[in-house]
Design an enzyme around this catalytic site. Structure first.
Site, PDB file in Angstrom:
ATOM      1  N   GLY A  97       0.810  -1.231   0.000  1.00 24.87           N
ATOM      2  CA  GLY A  97       0.000   0.000   0.000  1.00 24.87           C
ATOM      3  C   GLY A  97       0.837   1.272   0.000  1.00 24.87           C
ATOM      4  O   GLY A  97       0.310   2.354   0.259  1.00 24.87           O
TER       5      GLY A  97
ATOM      6  N   LYS B 277       6.267  16.721  -3.734  1.00 24.65           N
ATOM      7  CA  LYS B 277       6.473  16.964  -2.296  1.00 24.65           C
ATOM      8  C   LYS B 277       7.515  18.058  -2.070  1.00 24.65           C
ATOM      9  O   LYS B 277       7.394  18.863  -1.140  1.00 24.65           O
ATOM     10  CB  LYS B 277       6.886  15.660  -1.602  1.00 24.65           C
ATOM     11  CG  LYS B 277       5.748  14.645  -1.547  1.00 24.65           C
ATOM     12  CD  LYS B 277       6.254  13.269  -1.148  1.00 24.65           C
ATOM     13  CE  LYS B 277       5.133  12.255  -1.044  1.00 24.65           C
ATOM     14  NZ  LYS B 277       5.610  10.868  -0.976  1.00 24.65           N
TER      15      LYS B 277
ATOM     16  N   GLY C 231       1.931   4.400   3.926  1.00 27.05           N
ATOM     17  CA  GLY C 231       1.234   3.318   4.636  1.00 27.05           C
ATOM     18  C   GLY C 231       0.033   3.864   5.390  1.00 27.05           C
ATOM     19  O   GLY C 231      -0.060   5.058   5.676  1.00 27.05           O
TER      20      GLY C 231
HETATM   21  P1  NDP Z   1      -6.055   4.145  -3.110  1.00 27.25           P
HETATM   22  O1  NDP Z   1      -5.934   3.961  -4.578  1.00 27.25           O
HETATM   23  O2  NDP Z   1      -5.733   3.016  -2.221  1.00 27.25           O
HETATM   24  O3  NDP Z   1      -7.555   4.624  -2.754  1.00 27.25           O
HETATM   25  C1  NDP Z   1      -8.230   5.602  -3.487  1.00 27.25           C
HETATM   26  C2  NDP Z   1      -9.689   5.618  -3.020  1.00 27.25           C
HETATM   27  O4  NDP Z   1     -10.362   6.666  -3.681  1.00 27.25           O
HETATM   28  C3  NDP Z   1     -10.457   4.325  -3.331  1.00 27.25           C
HETATM   29  O5  NDP Z   1     -11.268   3.965  -2.235  1.00 27.25           O
HETATM   30  C4  NDP Z   1     -11.312   4.703  -4.526  1.00 27.25           C
HETATM   31  O6  NDP Z   1     -12.562   4.011  -4.569  1.00 27.25           O
HETATM   32  C5  NDP Z   1     -11.570   6.166  -4.244  1.00 27.25           C
HETATM   33  N1  NDP Z   1     -11.870   6.916  -5.462  1.00 27.25           N
HETATM   34  C6  NDP Z   1     -11.094   7.063  -6.564  1.00 27.25           C
HETATM   35  N2  NDP Z   1     -11.726   7.827  -7.472  1.00 27.25           N
HETATM   36  C7  NDP Z   1     -12.928   8.150  -6.943  1.00 27.25           C
HETATM   37  C8  NDP Z   1     -14.034   8.902  -7.389  1.00 27.25           C
HETATM   38  N3  NDP Z   1     -14.054   9.463  -8.593  1.00 27.25           N
HETATM   39  N4  NDP Z   1     -15.115   9.017  -6.576  1.00 27.25           N
HETATM   40  C9  NDP Z   1     -15.138   8.443  -5.341  1.00 27.25           C
HETATM   41  N5  NDP Z   1     -14.099   7.714  -4.867  1.00 27.25           N
HETATM   42  C10 NDP Z   1     -13.021   7.584  -5.654  1.00 27.25           C
HETATM   43  O7  NDP Z   1      -5.175   5.422  -2.766  1.00 27.25           O
HETATM   44  P2  NDP Z   1      -4.394   5.733  -1.408  1.00 27.25           P
HETATM   45  O8  NDP Z   1      -5.327   5.550  -0.278  1.00 27.25           O
HETATM   46  O9  NDP Z   1      -3.105   5.037  -1.398  1.00 27.25           O
HETATM   47  O10 NDP Z   1      -4.057   7.276  -1.602  1.00 27.25           O
HETATM   48  C11 NDP Z   1      -5.033   8.277  -1.466  1.00 27.25           C
HETATM   49  C12 NDP Z   1      -4.364   9.631  -1.488  1.00 27.25           C
HETATM   50  O11 NDP Z   1      -3.442   9.736  -0.405  1.00 27.25           O
HETATM   51  C13 NDP Z   1      -3.542   9.933  -2.726  1.00 27.25           C
HETATM   52  O12 NDP Z   1      -3.597  11.313  -2.982  1.00 27.25           O
HETATM   53  C14 NDP Z   1      -2.126   9.545  -2.316  1.00 27.25           C
HETATM   54  O13 NDP Z   1      -1.152  10.203  -3.064  1.00 27.25           O
HETATM   55  C15 NDP Z   1      -2.134  10.034  -0.886  1.00 27.25           C
HETATM   56  N6  NDP Z   1      -1.181   9.403   0.000  1.00 27.25           N
HETATM   57  C16 NDP Z   1      -1.059   8.039   0.026  1.00 27.25           C
HETATM   58  C17 NDP Z   1      -0.212   7.440   0.934  1.00 27.25           C
HETATM   59  C18 NDP Z   1      -0.065   5.955   1.013  1.00 27.25           C
HETATM   60  O14 NDP Z   1       0.747   5.483   1.806  1.00 27.25           O
HETATM   61  N7  NDP Z   1      -0.804   5.192   0.241  1.00 27.25           N
HETATM   62  C19 NDP Z   1       0.581   8.240   1.865  1.00 27.25           C
HETATM   63  C20 NDP Z   1       0.379   9.672   1.769  1.00 27.25           C
HETATM   64  C21 NDP Z   1      -0.465  10.214   0.858  1.00 27.25           C
HETATM   65  P3  NDP Z   1     -12.638   2.410  -4.829  1.00 27.25           P
HETATM   66  O15 NDP Z   1     -12.038   1.795  -3.589  1.00 27.25           O
HETATM   67  O16 NDP Z   1     -14.076   2.132  -4.953  1.00 27.25           O
HETATM   68  O17 NDP Z   1     -11.836   2.170  -6.058  1.00 27.25           O
HETATM   69  N1  HSE Z   2       3.429   6.736  -2.910  1.00 25.74           N
HETATM   70  C1  HSE Z   2       3.896   7.596  -1.881  1.00 25.74           C
HETATM   71  C2  HSE Z   2       5.242   7.113  -1.401  1.00 25.74           C
HETATM   72  C3  HSE Z   2       2.904   7.619  -0.749  1.00 25.74           C
HETATM   73  O1  HSE Z   2       5.611   5.974  -1.714  1.00 25.74           O
HETATM   74  O2  HSE Z   2       5.956   7.867  -0.737  1.00 25.74           O
HETATM   75  C4  HSE Z   2       3.230   8.647   0.310  1.00 25.74           C
HETATM   76  O3  HSE Z   2       3.086   9.937  -0.178  1.00 25.74           O
END
Ligand code: NDP
Ligand code: HSE
Length: 420
Positions: A188, A206, A303
Protein backbone atom coordinates in the site's frame (compact mmCIF):
# COMPACT_ATOMS: atom_id res chain seq x y z
CA UNK A 1 -19.58 18.34 24.05
CA UNK A 2 -19.87 19.51 20.45
CA UNK A 3 -20.12 16.90 17.69
CA UNK A 4 -18.29 17.78 14.46
CA UNK A 5 -19.58 15.96 11.38
CA UNK A 6 -17.07 14.80 8.81
CA UNK A 7 -17.19 13.23 5.36
CA UNK A 8 -14.52 11.13 3.68
CA UNK A 9 -13.68 10.88 -0.02
CA UNK A 10 -11.88 7.59 -0.75
CA UNK A 11 -11.64 4.35 1.19
CA UNK A 12 -8.36 2.90 -0.07
CA UNK A 13 -5.12 2.52 1.91
CA UNK A 14 -5.35 6.01 3.42
CA UNK A 15 -9.15 6.24 3.79
CA UNK A 16 -9.32 2.89 5.59
CA UNK A 17 -6.43 3.96 7.83
CA UNK A 18 -8.36 7.11 8.77
CA UNK A 19 -11.54 5.17 9.61
CA UNK A 20 -9.60 2.66 11.73
CA UNK A 21 -7.60 5.28 13.65
CA UNK A 22 -10.68 7.48 14.21
CA UNK A 23 -12.47 4.55 15.82
CA UNK A 24 -9.41 3.41 17.78
CA UNK A 25 -8.66 6.86 19.21
CA UNK A 26 -12.24 8.13 19.67
CA UNK A 27 -12.06 7.80 23.47
CA UNK A 28 -8.73 9.66 23.67
CA UNK A 29 -10.02 12.43 21.39
CA UNK A 30 -13.10 12.81 23.60
CA UNK A 31 -10.84 13.03 26.68
CA UNK A 32 -8.47 15.65 25.27
CA UNK A 33 -10.76 17.82 23.11
CA UNK A 34 -13.98 19.79 23.60
CA UNK A 35 -15.54 17.97 20.68
CA UNK A 36 -16.04 14.56 19.15
CA UNK A 37 -16.18 13.52 15.50
CA UNK A 38 -18.98 11.76 13.69
CA UNK A 39 -18.14 10.19 10.32
CA UNK A 40 -21.35 10.67 8.37
CA UNK A 41 -20.55 9.62 4.78
CA UNK A 42 -17.81 7.99 2.74
CA UNK A 43 -17.63 8.26 -1.06
CA UNK A 44 -15.93 5.51 -3.10
CA UNK A 45 -15.66 4.70 -6.77
CA UNK A 46 -17.22 1.24 -6.53
CA UNK A 47 -19.38 0.36 -3.52
CA UNK A 48 -19.37 -3.39 -4.14
CA UNK A 49 -15.65 -3.50 -3.29
CA UNK A 50 -16.40 -2.19 0.19
CA UNK A 51 -19.27 -4.44 1.35
CA UNK A 52 -17.13 -5.96 4.09
CA UNK A 53 -15.34 -2.80 5.21
CA UNK A 54 -15.64 -1.98 8.87
CA UNK A 55 -17.39 1.41 9.04
CA UNK A 56 -18.88 2.99 12.19
CA UNK A 57 -22.58 2.12 12.62
CA UNK A 58 -24.78 4.47 10.59
CA UNK A 59 -22.03 5.70 8.23
CA UNK A 60 -23.36 6.10 4.68
CA UNK A 61 -21.32 4.56 1.85
CA UNK A 62 -21.99 6.30 -1.48
CA UNK A 63 -20.62 6.38 -5.02
CA UNK A 64 -21.53 10.06 -5.34
CA UNK A 65 -18.91 12.58 -4.24
CA UNK A 66 -21.66 15.21 -4.16
CA UNK A 67 -23.40 13.27 -1.35
CA UNK A 68 -20.42 14.34 0.77
CA UNK A 69 -19.41 17.75 -0.55
CA UNK A 70 -22.97 19.10 -0.85
CA UNK A 71 -24.23 17.73 2.47
CA UNK A 72 -25.00 20.80 4.64
CA UNK A 73 -24.45 18.82 7.84
CA UNK A 74 -20.83 17.92 6.98
CA UNK A 75 -18.30 20.47 8.35
CA UNK A 76 -14.99 18.86 7.36
CA UNK A 77 -14.18 16.87 4.20
CA UNK A 78 -11.17 14.56 4.20
CA UNK A 79 -10.00 13.98 0.63
CA UNK A 80 -8.17 10.64 0.25
CA UNK A 81 -9.07 9.83 -3.37
CA UNK A 82 -5.88 10.95 -5.08
CA UNK A 83 -5.33 12.21 -8.65
CA UNK A 84 -5.88 15.81 -9.75
CA UNK A 85 -9.37 15.48 -11.24
CA UNK A 86 -12.00 14.86 -9.90
CA UNK A 87 -10.37 15.65 -6.53
CA UNK A 88 -9.93 19.33 -7.45
CA UNK A 89 -13.59 19.79 -8.42
CA UNK A 90 -14.72 18.00 -5.25
CA UNK A 91 -12.49 20.08 -2.96
CA UNK A 92 -13.45 23.39 -4.60
CA UNK A 93 -17.13 22.52 -4.35
CA UNK A 94 -16.76 21.61 -0.67
CA UNK A 95 -14.91 24.89 0.02
CA UNK A 96 -17.62 26.90 -1.74
CA UNK A 97 -20.10 25.06 0.50
CA UNK A 98 -18.17 26.35 3.55
CA UNK A 99 -16.46 23.10 4.55
CA UNK A 100 -12.89 22.84 5.84
CA UNK A 101 -10.64 20.46 3.94
CA UNK A 102 -7.97 17.95 4.85
CA UNK A 103 -6.08 16.32 2.01
CA UNK A 104 -3.17 13.93 1.44
CA UNK A 105 -3.07 14.79 -2.25
CA UNK A 106 0.38 16.14 -3.13
CA UNK A 107 -0.29 15.92 -6.88
CA UNK A 108 -3.13 18.41 -6.48
CA UNK A 109 -1.37 20.60 -3.91
CA UNK A 110 1.78 20.91 -6.02
CA UNK A 111 -0.02 21.68 -9.25
CA UNK A 112 -3.14 23.63 -8.21
CA UNK A 113 -2.45 24.25 -4.53
CA UNK A 114 -2.07 28.03 -4.65
CA UNK A 115 -5.41 28.47 -6.41
CA UNK A 116 -7.30 26.20 -3.99
CA UNK A 117 -5.61 27.70 -0.95
CA UNK A 118 -6.69 31.19 -2.08
CA UNK A 119 -10.24 29.90 -2.43
CA UNK A 120 -10.12 28.43 1.09
CA UNK A 121 -8.76 31.67 2.53
CA UNK A 122 -11.52 33.70 0.88
CA UNK A 123 -14.15 31.23 2.12
CA UNK A 124 -12.61 31.36 5.63
CA UNK A 125 -12.28 27.59 5.91
CA UNK A 126 -9.26 25.57 7.03
CA UNK A 127 -7.20 23.60 4.52
CA UNK A 128 -4.54 21.36 6.05
CA UNK A 129 -2.42 18.73 4.27
CA UNK A 130 0.24 17.39 6.64
CA UNK A 131 -0.06 13.88 5.14
CA UNK A 132 0.83 15.11 1.64
CA UNK A 133 4.58 15.17 2.44
CA UNK A 134 6.49 12.30 4.05
CA UNK A 135 3.41 10.35 5.25
CA UNK A 136 3.68 10.09 9.03
CA UNK A 137 6.42 12.69 9.64
CA UNK A 138 4.86 15.95 10.86
CA UNK A 139 7.32 18.00 8.80
CA UNK A 140 4.97 20.71 7.54
CA UNK A 141 3.92 21.72 11.07
CA UNK A 142 7.58 21.70 12.15
CA UNK A 143 8.46 24.06 9.29
CA UNK A 144 5.46 26.35 9.73
CA UNK A 145 5.60 26.61 13.52
CA UNK A 146 8.75 25.28 15.24
CA UNK A 147 11.14 26.61 12.58
CA UNK A 148 9.16 29.72 11.67
CA UNK A 149 11.73 32.02 13.26
CA UNK A 150 14.78 30.24 11.86
CA UNK A 151 16.37 30.78 8.43
CA UNK A 152 16.53 27.59 6.41
CA UNK A 153 19.29 27.26 3.84
CA UNK A 154 18.83 23.68 2.61
CA UNK A 155 16.37 20.83 2.69
CA UNK A 156 17.49 17.36 1.68
CA UNK A 157 14.81 14.70 1.72
CA UNK A 158 14.15 11.06 1.11
CA UNK A 159 10.47 11.67 0.54
CA UNK A 160 9.19 8.79 -1.52
CA UNK A 161 8.64 5.63 0.51
CA UNK A 162 8.15 3.39 -2.53
CA UNK A 163 11.43 4.40 -4.20
CA UNK A 164 13.33 4.04 -0.94
CA UNK A 165 11.74 0.65 -0.30
CA UNK A 166 12.71 -0.54 -3.80
CA UNK A 167 16.31 0.72 -3.61
CA UNK A 168 16.75 -0.78 -0.13
CA UNK A 169 15.38 -4.17 -1.24
CA UNK A 170 17.64 -4.20 -4.33
CA UNK A 171 20.68 -3.22 -2.26
CA UNK A 172 20.24 -5.30 0.88
CA UNK A 173 18.32 -8.33 -0.31
CA UNK A 174 19.33 -8.55 -3.98
CA UNK A 175 15.65 -8.35 -4.94
CA UNK A 176 15.20 -7.33 -8.57
CA UNK A 177 13.55 -4.01 -9.36
CA UNK A 178 10.21 -5.44 -10.58
CA UNK A 179 9.75 -7.72 -7.55
CA UNK A 180 10.65 -4.95 -5.10
CA UNK A 181 8.16 -2.57 -6.74
CA UNK A 182 5.42 -5.23 -6.68
CA UNK A 183 6.06 -5.73 -2.95
CA UNK A 184 5.79 -1.95 -2.33
CA UNK A 185 2.47 -1.92 -4.19
CA UNK A 186 1.17 -4.88 -2.13
CA UNK A 187 2.10 -3.03 1.05
CA UNK A 188 0.00 0.00 0.00
CA UNK A 189 3.00 2.35 -0.30
CA UNK A 190 2.83 3.05 -4.04
CA UNK A 191 0.45 5.37 -5.86
CA UNK A 192 -2.39 3.74 -7.84
CA UNK A 193 -0.07 4.19 -10.85
CA UNK A 194 3.47 3.83 -9.46
CA UNK A 195 5.03 5.76 -12.36
CA UNK A 196 5.06 8.90 -10.20
CA UNK A 197 6.91 7.07 -7.42
CA UNK A 198 9.71 5.56 -9.50
CA UNK A 199 10.20 8.48 -11.88
CA UNK A 200 10.63 11.01 -9.11
CA UNK A 201 7.40 12.90 -9.90
CA UNK A 202 5.85 12.21 -6.48
CA UNK A 203 9.05 13.39 -4.74
CA UNK A 204 9.05 16.49 -6.96
CA UNK A 205 5.47 17.32 -5.94
CA UNK A 206 6.47 16.96 -2.30
CA UNK A 207 9.57 19.13 -2.79
CA UNK A 208 7.34 21.85 -4.28
CA UNK A 209 5.18 21.79 -1.13
CA UNK A 210 8.22 21.67 1.20
CA UNK A 211 9.83 24.62 -0.60
CA UNK A 212 6.75 26.76 -0.03
CA UNK A 213 7.04 26.14 3.71
CA UNK A 214 10.84 26.30 4.01
CA UNK A 215 11.70 29.05 1.51
CA UNK A 216 8.40 30.77 0.74
CA UNK A 217 9.02 29.86 -2.87
CA UNK A 218 6.46 28.26 -5.15
CA UNK A 219 8.47 26.15 -7.60
CA UNK A 220 6.78 24.69 -10.64
CA UNK A 221 7.23 21.12 -11.83
CA UNK A 222 9.29 22.36 -14.78
CA UNK A 223 11.68 24.26 -12.46
CA UNK A 224 12.97 21.08 -10.82
CA UNK A 225 15.32 18.79 -12.79
CA UNK A 226 14.19 15.22 -12.22
CA UNK A 227 15.51 11.69 -12.65
CA UNK A 228 13.89 8.48 -11.43
CA UNK A 229 15.24 5.18 -10.13
CA UNK A 230 14.14 2.92 -12.98
CA UNK A 231 17.64 2.66 -14.46
CA UNK A 232 19.63 2.10 -11.26
CA UNK A 233 21.65 -1.07 -11.86
CA UNK A 234 23.03 -3.65 -9.42
CA UNK A 235 26.52 -2.52 -10.56
CA UNK A 236 25.78 1.05 -9.44
CA UNK A 237 24.56 -0.17 -6.06
CA UNK A 238 27.68 -2.36 -5.74
CA UNK A 239 30.06 0.42 -6.74
CA UNK A 240 28.44 2.80 -4.23
CA UNK A 241 28.94 0.13 -1.57
CA UNK A 242 32.64 -0.14 -2.47
CA UNK A 243 32.99 3.55 -1.62
CA UNK A 244 30.90 3.16 1.58
CA UNK A 245 27.96 5.01 0.06
CA UNK A 246 24.25 4.30 -0.42
CA UNK A 247 22.10 5.24 -3.39
CA UNK A 248 18.87 7.03 -2.46
CA UNK A 249 16.28 9.04 -4.36
CA UNK A 250 16.92 12.53 -3.00
CA UNK A 251 14.91 15.73 -3.25
CA UNK A 252 17.02 18.80 -2.57
CA UNK A 253 16.32 22.53 -2.39
CA UNK A 254 19.19 24.84 -1.51
CA UNK A 255 19.09 28.60 -1.15
CA UNK A 256 22.15 30.56 -2.29
CA UNK A 257 21.81 34.32 -2.46
CA UNK A 258 18.52 35.05 -4.20
CA UNK A 259 18.54 31.73 -6.01
CA UNK A 260 16.76 28.54 -5.03
CA UNK A 261 18.59 25.53 -6.49
CA UNK A 262 16.78 22.21 -6.65
CA UNK A 263 16.91 18.68 -7.96
CA UNK A 264 15.15 15.34 -7.57
CA UNK A 265 17.03 12.18 -8.47
CA UNK A 266 19.15 9.31 -7.27
CA UNK A 267 22.35 10.34 -5.51
CA UNK A 268 25.19 8.57 -3.72
CA UNK A 269 25.24 9.39 0.00
CA UNK A 270 28.40 8.85 2.07
CA UNK A 271 27.82 6.53 5.06
CA UNK A 272 28.73 9.33 7.48
CA UNK A 273 25.50 11.17 6.62
CA UNK A 274 22.31 10.21 8.52
CA UNK A 275 20.29 9.96 5.30
CA UNK A 276 22.46 7.01 4.15
CA UNK A 277 20.86 4.91 6.91
CA UNK A 278 17.23 5.62 6.09
CA UNK A 279 15.88 2.35 4.72
CA UNK A 280 12.72 0.74 3.40
CA UNK A 281 9.56 2.85 3.56
CA UNK A 282 11.21 5.25 6.02
CA UNK A 283 11.48 8.88 4.90
CA UNK A 284 13.79 11.55 6.25
CA UNK A 285 14.18 15.27 5.84
CA UNK A 286 17.46 16.94 6.80
CA UNK A 287 16.99 20.66 7.39
CA UNK A 288 19.93 23.05 7.53
CA UNK A 289 19.10 26.26 9.29
CA UNK A 290 20.95 29.13 10.95
CA UNK A 291 19.82 28.65 14.54
CA UNK A 292 19.53 24.86 14.74
CA UNK A 293 22.30 23.76 12.36
CA UNK A 294 21.26 20.39 10.93
CA UNK A 295 18.13 18.67 12.22
CA UNK A 296 16.87 15.43 10.69
CA UNK A 297 13.28 14.22 10.89
CA UNK A 298 12.71 10.54 10.16
CA UNK A 299 9.69 8.25 10.16
CA UNK A 300 7.41 6.16 7.97
CA UNK A 301 6.78 7.93 4.67
CA UNK A 302 3.75 5.93 3.52
CA UNK A 303 1.23 3.32 4.64
CA UNK A 304 -2.21 3.36 6.24
CA UNK A 305 -1.56 4.08 9.92
CA UNK A 306 1.24 6.69 9.63
CA UNK A 307 -0.64 8.65 6.96
CA UNK A 308 -3.88 8.44 8.93
CA UNK A 309 -2.10 9.83 11.99
CA UNK A 310 -1.05 12.94 10.04
CA UNK A 311 -4.61 13.34 8.77
CA UNK A 312 -6.00 13.04 12.30
CA UNK A 313 -3.60 15.70 13.57
CA UNK A 314 -5.03 18.01 10.86
CA UNK A 315 -8.51 16.95 11.93
CA UNK A 316 -7.88 17.96 15.54
CA UNK A 317 -6.47 21.34 14.45
CA UNK A 318 -9.52 21.93 12.26
CA UNK A 319 -11.95 20.76 14.96
CA UNK A 320 -10.33 23.19 17.39
CA UNK A 321 -10.69 26.07 14.89
CA UNK A 322 -14.35 25.21 14.26
CA UNK A 323 -15.13 25.19 18.00
CA UNK A 324 -13.34 28.53 18.44
CA UNK A 325 -14.91 30.02 15.29
CA UNK A 326 -11.39 30.66 13.96
CA UNK A 327 -11.20 28.85 10.60
CA UNK A 328 -9.36 30.28 7.60
CA UNK A 329 -5.80 30.52 8.97
CA UNK A 330 -3.31 29.59 6.27
CA UNK A 331 -1.27 26.44 6.99
CA UNK A 332 1.69 28.34 5.54
CA UNK A 333 1.80 32.07 4.88
CA UNK A 334 5.52 32.43 4.06
CA UNK A 335 6.18 33.99 0.63
CA UNK A 336 9.56 35.18 -0.58
CA UNK A 337 10.61 35.64 -4.20
CA UNK A 338 13.66 33.75 -5.46
CA UNK A 339 14.87 32.63 -8.89
CA UNK A 340 14.58 28.89 -9.55
CA UNK A 341 17.85 27.24 -10.61
CA UNK A 342 18.94 23.70 -11.38
CA UNK A 343 21.28 22.04 -8.90
CA UNK A 344 22.38 19.58 -11.59
CA UNK A 345 24.39 22.18 -13.47
CA UNK A 346 26.57 23.46 -10.61
CA UNK A 347 30.05 22.03 -9.91
CA UNK A 348 29.88 18.85 -7.83
CA UNK A 349 31.39 15.37 -7.37
CA UNK A 350 30.11 12.25 -9.10
CA UNK A 351 30.19 8.49 -8.74
CA UNK A 352 30.85 7.08 -12.21
CA UNK A 353 30.12 3.42 -12.94
CA UNK A 354 31.31 1.79 -16.15
CA UNK A 355 29.88 -1.56 -17.20
CA UNK A 356 30.63 -3.80 -20.17
CA UNK A 357 34.18 -2.51 -20.73
CA UNK A 358 36.71 -3.41 -18.09
CA UNK A 359 39.65 -2.31 -20.20
CA UNK A 360 38.94 1.27 -19.22
CA UNK A 361 40.82 2.72 -16.32
CA UNK A 362 41.03 6.14 -14.79
CA UNK A 363 44.55 6.66 -16.16
CA UNK A 364 43.38 9.22 -18.70
CA UNK A 365 41.74 11.29 -16.00
CA UNK A 366 44.18 11.42 -13.10
CA UNK A 367 42.89 14.76 -11.90
CA UNK A 368 39.24 13.84 -12.12
CA UNK A 369 39.09 10.54 -10.27
CA UNK A 370 40.04 10.73 -6.64
CA UNK A 371 39.48 7.02 -6.08
CA UNK A 372 38.59 4.05 -8.24
CA UNK A 373 37.54 0.50 -7.65
CA UNK A 374 37.10 -2.56 -9.87
CA UNK A 375 34.23 -5.02 -9.39
CA UNK A 376 33.47 -8.29 -11.20
CA UNK A 377 31.62 -6.64 -14.11
CA UNK A 378 32.32 -2.97 -13.72
CA UNK A 379 34.75 -0.36 -12.58
CA UNK A 380 33.86 2.82 -10.90
CA UNK A 381 35.42 6.06 -9.78
CA UNK A 382 34.72 9.10 -7.67
CA UNK A 383 35.44 12.40 -9.35
CA UNK A 384 36.70 15.53 -7.72
CA UNK A 385 34.42 18.60 -7.91
CA UNK A 386 33.94 19.10 -11.64
CA UNK A 387 31.79 21.29 -13.85
CA UNK A 388 28.90 19.99 -15.94
CA UNK A 389 30.99 20.50 -19.12
CA UNK A 390 33.81 18.39 -17.74
CA UNK A 391 31.36 15.67 -16.72
CA UNK A 392 29.85 15.59 -20.21
CA UNK A 393 33.30 15.36 -21.88
CA UNK A 394 34.23 12.55 -19.50
CA UNK A 395 31.03 10.59 -20.21
CA UNK A 396 31.47 11.11 -23.94
CA UNK A 397 35.02 9.75 -23.90
CA UNK A 398 34.08 6.75 -21.76
CA UNK A 399 31.07 5.92 -23.93
CA UNK A 400 33.14 6.10 -27.15
CA UNK A 401 34.47 2.61 -26.42
CA UNK A 402 30.95 1.15 -26.26
CA UNK A 403 30.86 0.96 -22.48
CA UNK A 404 27.67 1.52 -20.53
CA UNK A 405 28.39 4.53 -18.35
CA UNK A 406 26.22 5.90 -15.56
CA UNK A 407 26.78 8.72 -13.14
CA UNK A 408 25.28 9.86 -9.85
CA UNK A 409 25.88 13.09 -7.98
CA UNK A 410 27.41 12.75 -4.53
CA UNK A 411 25.06 14.23 -1.95
CA UNK A 412 26.07 17.58 -0.52
CA UNK A 413 29.00 18.05 -2.90
CA UNK A 414 26.97 20.72 -4.74
CA UNK A 415 28.80 24.01 -4.93
CA UNK A 416 26.51 26.69 -6.34
CA UNK A 417 28.10 30.09 -6.74
CA UNK A 418 25.78 32.60 -5.04
CA UNK A 419 24.55 35.25 -7.49
CA UNK A 420 22.94 38.47 -6.36
P1 NDP B 1 -6.06 4.14 -3.11
O1 NDP B 1 -5.93 3.96 -4.58
O2 NDP B 1 -5.73 3.02 -2.22
O3 NDP B 1 -7.56 4.62 -2.75
C1 NDP B 1 -8.23 5.60 -3.49
C2 NDP B 1 -9.69 5.62 -3.02
O4 NDP B 1 -10.36 6.67 -3.68
C3 NDP B 1 -10.46 4.33 -3.33
O5 NDP B 1 -11.27 3.96 -2.23
C4 NDP B 1 -11.31 4.70 -4.53
O6 NDP B 1 -12.56 4.01 -4.57
C5 NDP B 1 -11.57 6.17 -4.24
N1 NDP B 1 -11.87 6.92 -5.46
C6 NDP B 1 -11.09 7.06 -6.56
N2 NDP B 1 -11.73 7.83 -7.47
C7 NDP B 1 -12.93 8.15 -6.94
C8 NDP B 1 -14.03 8.90 -7.39
N3 NDP B 1 -14.05 9.46 -8.59
N4 NDP B 1 -15.12 9.02 -6.58
C9 NDP B 1 -15.14 8.44 -5.34
N5 NDP B 1 -14.10 7.71 -4.87
C10 NDP B 1 -13.02 7.58 -5.65
O7 NDP B 1 -5.17 5.42 -2.77
P2 NDP B 1 -4.39 5.73 -1.41
O8 NDP B 1 -5.33 5.55 -0.28
O9 NDP B 1 -3.11 5.04 -1.40
O10 NDP B 1 -4.06 7.28 -1.60
C11 NDP B 1 -5.03 8.28 -1.47
C12 NDP B 1 -4.36 9.63 -1.49
O11 NDP B 1 -3.44 9.74 -0.40
C13 NDP B 1 -3.54 9.93 -2.73
O12 NDP B 1 -3.60 11.31 -2.98
C14 NDP B 1 -2.13 9.55 -2.32
O13 NDP B 1 -1.15 10.20 -3.06
C15 NDP B 1 -2.13 10.03 -0.89
N6 NDP B 1 -1.18 9.40 0.00
C16 NDP B 1 -1.06 8.04 0.03
C17 NDP B 1 -0.21 7.44 0.93
C18 NDP B 1 -0.07 5.96 1.01
O14 NDP B 1 0.75 5.48 1.81
N7 NDP B 1 -0.80 5.19 0.24
C19 NDP B 1 0.58 8.24 1.86
C20 NDP B 1 0.38 9.67 1.77
C21 NDP B 1 -0.47 10.21 0.86
P3 NDP B 1 -12.64 2.41 -4.83
O15 NDP B 1 -12.04 1.79 -3.59
O16 NDP B 1 -14.08 2.13 -4.95
O17 NDP B 1 -11.84 2.17 -6.06
N1 HSE C 1 3.43 6.74 -2.91
C1 HSE C 1 3.90 7.60 -1.88
C2 HSE C 1 5.24 7.11 -1.40
C3 HSE C 1 2.90 7.62 -0.75
O1 HSE C 1 5.61 5.97 -1.71
O2 HSE C 1 5.96 7.87 -0.74
C4 HSE C 1 3.23 8.65 0.31
O3 HSE C 1 3.09 9.94 -0.18
Amino acid sequence: METITIGLLGLGTVGKGVVTLLQKQAAKIARTQDFRFKLKSVAVHNRTRHQNDDLPAGTILTEKVTDVVDDPEIQIVIEAMGTIEPAKVAICQAILNGKSIISANKDLLATAGEEILRLAKTAKVDFFYEASVAGGIPILRVLSSSLETDKISQITGIINGTANYVLTAMDREDRDYATALKNAQELGYAEADPTNDVQGIDATYKLIILSRFAFGQSLRLADIPRRGITKISPAQLASAKQFKMKIKLLAVAKEAGHQLYSLVGPAAIPAAEPLAHVNGVQNAIAVQSDALGETTYTGPGAGAAPTANSILSDLLATGDDIVKGDCGREFNNYRKPAAAQSLTTVPQRYLITVEEDRSLTNSNYPDLFQQQTVGPHYWSGLTSVISRDTLEKLLHTLEKNGAKVSYLPIANSWQPVPQE
